[in-house]
Write a protein that holds these residues in place. Structure first.
Motif, mmCIF file in Angstrom:
data_model
loop_
_atom_site.group_PDB
_atom_site.id
_atom_site.type_symbol
_atom_site.label_atom_id
_atom_site.label_comp_id
_atom_site.label_asym_id
_atom_site.label_seq_id
_atom_site.Cartn_x
_atom_site.Cartn_y
_atom_site.Cartn_z
ATOM 1 N N ARG A 124 0.841 -1.217 0.000
ATOM 2 C CA ARG A 124 0.000 0.000 0.000
ATOM 3 C C ARG A 124 0.866 1.253 0.000
ATOM 4 O O ARG A 124 0.698 2.148 -0.825
ATOM 5 C CB ARG A 124 -0.913 -0.011 1.243
ATOM 6 N N GLY B 172 2.867 13.008 -9.956
ATOM 7 C CA GLY B 172 3.524 14.277 -9.602
ATOM 8 C C GLY B 172 4.251 14.931 -10.769
ATOM 9 O O GLY B 172 4.636 16.103 -10.689
ATOM 10 N N GLU C 286 11.543 12.321 -11.524
ATOM 11 C CA GLU C 286 10.348 11.808 -10.824
ATOM 12 C C GLU C 286 9.887 10.496 -11.466
ATOM 13 O O GLU C 286 9.484 9.567 -10.765
ATOM 14 C CB GLU C 286 9.187 12.819 -10.836
ATOM 15 N N SER D 54 -2.218 13.537 -2.002
ATOM 16 C CA SER D 54 -3.174 14.651 -2.101
ATOM 17 C C SER D 54 -2.565 15.881 -2.789
ATOM 18 O O SER D 54 -3.259 16.621 -3.487
ATOM 19 C CB SER D 54 -3.602 15.059 -0.681
ATOM 20 N N PHE E 113 -0.834 16.475 -5.295
ATOM 21 C CA PHE E 113 -0.787 16.640 -6.752
ATOM 22 C C PHE E 113 -2.158 16.918 -7.360
ATOM 23 O O PHE E 113 -2.329 16.871 -8.574
ATOM 24 C CB PHE E 113 -0.080 15.442 -7.398
ATOM 25 N N ASN F 29 10.232 13.613 5.181
ATOM 26 C CA ASN F 29 9.683 12.288 5.467
ATOM 27 C C ASN F 29 10.623 11.185 4.971
ATOM 28 O O ASN F 29 10.928 10.225 5.673
ATOM 29 C CB ASN F 29 8.312 12.175 4.776
ATOM 30 N N GLN F 30 11.122 11.369 3.756
ATOM 31 C CA GLN F 30 11.830 10.254 3.099
ATOM 32 C C GLN F 30 13.208 9.994 3.691
ATOM 33 O O GLN F 30 13.712 8.880 3.608
ATOM 34 C CB GLN F 30 11.887 10.507 1.597
ATOM 35 N N MET G 20 0.141 17.221 3.309
ATOM 36 C CA MET G 20 0.558 16.025 2.557
ATOM 37 C C MET G 20 1.335 15.048 3.422
ATOM 38 O O MET G 20 1.497 13.878 3.072
ATOM 39 C CB MET G 20 1.379 16.395 1.305
ATOM 40 N N LEU G 21 1.827 15.503 4.583
ATOM 41 C CA LEU G 21 2.588 14.608 5.447
ATOM 42 C C LEU G 21 1.684 13.653 6.223
ATOM 43 O O LEU G 21 2.163 12.890 7.073
ATOM 44 C CB LEU G 21 3.489 15.432 6.383
ATOM 45 N N THR H 260 -4.569 5.996 10.840
ATOM 46 C CA THR H 260 -4.970 4.607 11.108
ATOM 47 C C THR H 260 -3.774 3.657 11.160
ATOM 48 O O THR H 260 -3.827 2.639 11.832
ATOM 49 C CB THR H 260 -5.932 4.104 10.008
#
Ligand code: BYC
Length: 322
Positions: free
Chosen positions: A43, A55, A82, A116, A118, A142-143, A204-205, A213
């Motif tokens: 996922r 993107g 990308e 979200s 994009f 994040n990455q 977006m984070l 969840t």
């Protein structure tokens, strides 16, 4: 059937998986993993791959209109990067036992998501700067943590992606710097882009921790190393001084340095608006997905030609024969 002595039984496999995680070792495609771990990885990696590919659209929209040949060449290279990120990520996802065709099908049917962020339009050249600065900036924040994620192929893909994303972030910041130091009209374009991209970049984070969840389980499995809110705070802390350097106004009246916490306090994100976009009702959701499906259909002949060529090579045709 008798269990082979080299294949651990059910509980031994679970202990081996838990032992790998607690030793900080990577889970590799050959390793046994719980069904739900595999499902979560598919996922997340698929959503990430789809985001890289979709993107390309908002920025690709400006390739023909970039303000100089150098800017065009840089933007083409960025958009191409990308596509490459999508490629590494689809390959990492395929190691979990799902094919790229299936992943595309799931996206096209709306059964898998993409980010979200994009689903917003790129209205001016300054948006290309804002995307590089803010969207790639949020993504790297994040990455960088995901380079230490527990699934080996995903972690290794992240290392290369992060190196390229940091170039992207700098090219975006350089565009914003040029505009912010330019004419009044250019400064206004930069401010307008910041006004429109600031809040979606924070959102977006991912949802706030209490609405997330998957975070608790993903932390336990070492898929995530930090929560959505922790990463968001770090992004705000890094980015606010950059906005001040540019002389731009962050569109948040609640923004204030909190000496006690050692962080920037910021205002409430409109989560209802975020969920609307995630549900498919953002300004560009329909257009983005329709374009992606069309590109997939238009490219069918390329995939067929590739397969025909590979089959011919497998039957011993010389490499240079068409
Ligand atoms: N958009 O439990 P949560 C790039 C969904 S591309 C849409 O917190 P999780 C770039 C989430 O899927 C960068 N949906 O989830 C490319 C879940 O729904 P499902 C993209 C979102 O996975 C081109 C539900 O909300 N980066 O940099 O633990 C040009 C609950 O969320 C979003 C990645 O994909 C969203 N923003 O944490 C320029 C990074 N956020 O699936 C730049 C990899 C959440 O149960 N992904 N949802 O139906 C991750 O790190 C994590 O998946 C997230 C969310 C932090 C995003």
């Amino acid at each position: 059937m008798e269990q082979s002595s080299t294949v651990p039984n059910g509980s031994a496999r679970e202990s081996h998986f838990a032992a790998l995680l607690s030793a900080g070792e990577k889970i590799e495609p050959r390793d046994w993993m719980p069904v739900a771990y595999r499902r979560t990885m598919i996922r997340q990696i698929a959503q990430h791959a789809h985001s890289e590919v979709i993107g390309q659209q908002p920025e690709g929209n400006w390739i023909t209109r970039a303000p100089s040949l150098a800017r065009k060449a840089i933007l083409v290279a960025k958009v191409q990067d990308e596509a490459g990120h999508g490629l590494y990520l689809y390959s990492a996802c395929e190691t979990l036992g799902i094919s790229r065709d299936e992943l595309n099908e799931l996206l096209h049917q709306g059964r898998q998501k993409y980010s979200s962020i994009f689903n917003y339009p790129t209205l001016s050249w300054a948006d290309v700067g804002a995307i590089g600065w803010l969207v790639d900036g949020a993504a790297i924040t994040n990455q960088v943590t995901l380079t230490r994620t527990s699934y080996g192929p995903y972690a290794r893909a992240m290392v290369r992606i992060c190196k390229e994303e940091s170039f992207h972030q700098r090219q975006g910041f350089e565009i914003m710097t040029t505009l912010a130091q330019g004419s009044e009209a250019q400064r206004a374009m930069a401010q307008d882009a910041l006004d429109r991209w600031w809040w979606p970049s924070l959102a977006m984070l991912g949802p706030p921790d209490e609405q997330s969840t998957h975070t608790d389980q993903s932390l336990q499995w070492g898929i995530k190393l930090e929560t959505n809110d922790e990463i968001r705070q770090r992004f705000v802390d890094q980015t606010v001084p950059q906005a001040h350097f540019l002389g731009l106004h962050v569109p948040d009246e609640a923004l204030a340095w909190n000496e006690g916490r050692g962080h920037w306090d910021f205002g409430d994100i409109d989560w209802d608006a975020f969920w609307e976009v995630v549900r498919g009702n953002g300004p560009c959701n329909h257009e983005r997905l329709a374009h992606k499906v069309q590109a997939w259909q238009d490219g069918a002949w390329v995939r067929e030609a590739g397969l025909a060529y590979a089959a011919k090579q497998a039957h011993g045709a010389p490499r240079n024969s068409a």
